[in-house]
Enzyme design. Structure first.
Site, mmCIF file in Angstrom:
data_model
loop_
_atom_site.group_PDB
_atom_site.id
_atom_site.type_symbol
_atom_site.label_atom_id
_atom_site.label_comp_id
_atom_site.label_asym_id
_atom_site.label_seq_id
_atom_site.Cartn_x
_atom_site.Cartn_y
_atom_site.Cartn_z
ATOM 1 N N GLU A 66 33.996 -40.253 61.982
ATOM 2 C CA GLU A 66 33.870 -38.924 61.382
ATOM 3 C C GLU A 66 32.411 -38.490 61.333
ATOM 4 O O GLU A 66 32.071 -37.354 61.686
ATOM 5 C CB GLU A 66 34.464 -38.904 59.981
ATOM 6 N N TRP A 88 41.640 -35.334 59.000
ATOM 7 C CA TRP A 88 41.505 -33.879 58.893
ATOM 8 C C TRP A 88 42.768 -33.132 59.337
ATOM 9 O O TRP A 88 42.799 -31.898 59.326
ATOM 10 C CB TRP A 88 40.319 -33.396 59.742
ATOM 11 N N TYR A 130 31.388 -28.872 57.992
ATOM 12 C CA TYR A 130 30.181 -29.697 57.935
ATOM 13 C C TYR A 130 29.288 -29.686 59.177
ATOM 14 O O TYR A 130 28.142 -29.250 59.122
ATOM 15 C CB TYR A 130 30.580 -31.145 57.637
ATOM 16 N N CYS A 192 32.415 -30.580 50.294
ATOM 17 C CA CYS A 192 32.390 -31.320 49.027
ATOM 18 C C CYS A 192 31.067 -32.076 48.908
ATOM 19 O O CYS A 192 30.343 -31.918 47.938
ATOM 20 C CB CYS A 192 33.571 -32.285 48.961
ATOM 21 N N ARG A 213 29.590 -31.597 45.139
ATOM 22 C CA ARG A 213 30.084 -30.646 44.142
ATOM 23 C C ARG A 213 31.441 -31.053 43.592
ATOM 24 O O ARG A 213 31.783 -30.773 42.440
ATOM 25 C CB ARG A 213 30.192 -29.245 44.744
ATOM 26 N N ASP A 216 36.812 -36.556 44.930
ATOM 27 C CA ASP A 216 38.045 -37.294 44.699
ATOM 28 C C ASP A 216 37.663 -38.766 44.653
ATOM 29 O O ASP A 216 37.512 -39.415 45.685
ATOM 30 C CB ASP A 216 39.025 -36.993 45.838
#
Length: 311
Positions: A66, A88, A130, A192, A213, A216
């Site tokens: 990733e 994803w 991203y 995130c 921000r 999980d």
């Protein structure tokens, strides 16, 4: 954090505090969470240390694929799915189901993404997530008569970071971010892990502070912390520095209410071991690393704990 105390204990302590003291509320997914706001952890990166969780198996090879995908700037899941990376898929799959009414399963959807480039182009793109922001942040240039047009090549924040660290290590502006407010509504998921800041010590040690921000803690964190540490190691290697520390700060740090089994299993486990990550080849640039350039050693985790992903 003292090296005599296992680095993972701070993670388990945060998990326990969220589960027992966290504010319970309905979230975007409708699943519901317990959360705390504004938490920090620190992880040493000295001597090839890598903060892989040991109380459950982390599929670090998937995380590595990733991160390398992020650095290409690609935003389509096709190259990931072709490598067996499915993390994803849920977002474009849900979009496809809503738009077409076809209740295709994930396996069949991924097979079509890989087999059909046109289908992948239509349904596999995640928007400017991203990697796009990291290496191709939109720039605009004058087009005459007071008008502007989007430049063919955007701003490469990662290349600029490397240049800044090499040529002005004492700067306090070694920062890149994925939080482009103009593009948020076009992203499958707003970033995130959104802002990274780097700091060079007088002894050549490179530290990274990641502001996340939304986190999980049960599922995403394990990938986030590994990839941030890996990226710091890669940046250090490109700049003639050595990795020193990763500082992680989370805004909304949460556990999903349907992750009770994961939380309770993991909190019963005791962390152990000191995994190491080695970079096997000095690439010509940070964009030229390949999967086989990395090796994780001394990683002997406990069994994987599965849990559903909230989309």
């Amino acid at each position: 954090m003292s090296e005599s105390i296992h680095y993972e204990l701070q993670y388990l302590d945060l998990m326990r505090r969220i589960w027992t003291e966290g504010d319970e509320r309905v979230d975007r997914t409708g699943v519901g969470t317990r959360s705390l706001f504004g938490e920090t952890m620190r992880f040493s990166l000295r001597d090839d240390a890598i903060p892989l969780l040991t109380t459950k198996r982390v599929y670090w090879k998937t995380a590595l694929r990733e991160l390398l995908w992020f650095l290409t700037g690609d935003t389509n899941i096709r190259p990931l799915v072709a490598q067996g990376v499915r993390i994803w898929t849920d977002w474009p799959l849900e979009k496809y189901r809503r738009a077409t009414g076809e209740q295709i399963d994930a396996e069949a959807f991924e097979a079509r993404i890989v087999a059909d480039p046109d289908f992948a182009a239509a349904w596999g793109d995640l928007g400017p997530v991203y990697g796009h922001q990291w290496v191709n942040w939109p720039r605009y240039e004058p087009a005459g008569e007071g008008l502007f047009r989007r430049a063919e090549q955007g701003h490469n924040q990662i290349a600029a970071l490397i240049d800044s660290l090499r040529n002005n290590p004492g700067s306090r502006r070694h920062i890149f971010t994925g939080w482009n407010v103009a593009d948020l509504d076009r992203m499958a998921l707003p970033p995130c892990h959104m802002t990274y800041q780097f700091h060079v010590r007088s002894d050549g040690g490179l530290s990274c502070l990641l502001f996340q921000r939304s986190c999980d803690l049960g599922l995403g964190f394990a990938f986030n912390i590994f990839e941030a540490a890996l990226l710091t190691r890669m940046v250090a290697a490109q700049c003639g520095l050595h990795a020193h520390e990763l500082v992680w700060t989370g805004g909304d740090v949460h556990l999903y209410l349907n992750h009770a089994e994961l939380v309770e299993q993991q909190l019963r486990r005791v962390p152990s071991g000191a995994p190491r990550l080695r970079i096997l080849r000095q690439a010509s640039s940070i964009f030229d690393y390949a999967f086989d350039d990395f090796a994780v050693e001394n990683y002997a985790p406990q069994a994987h704990i599965s849990a559903p992903v909230a989309v």
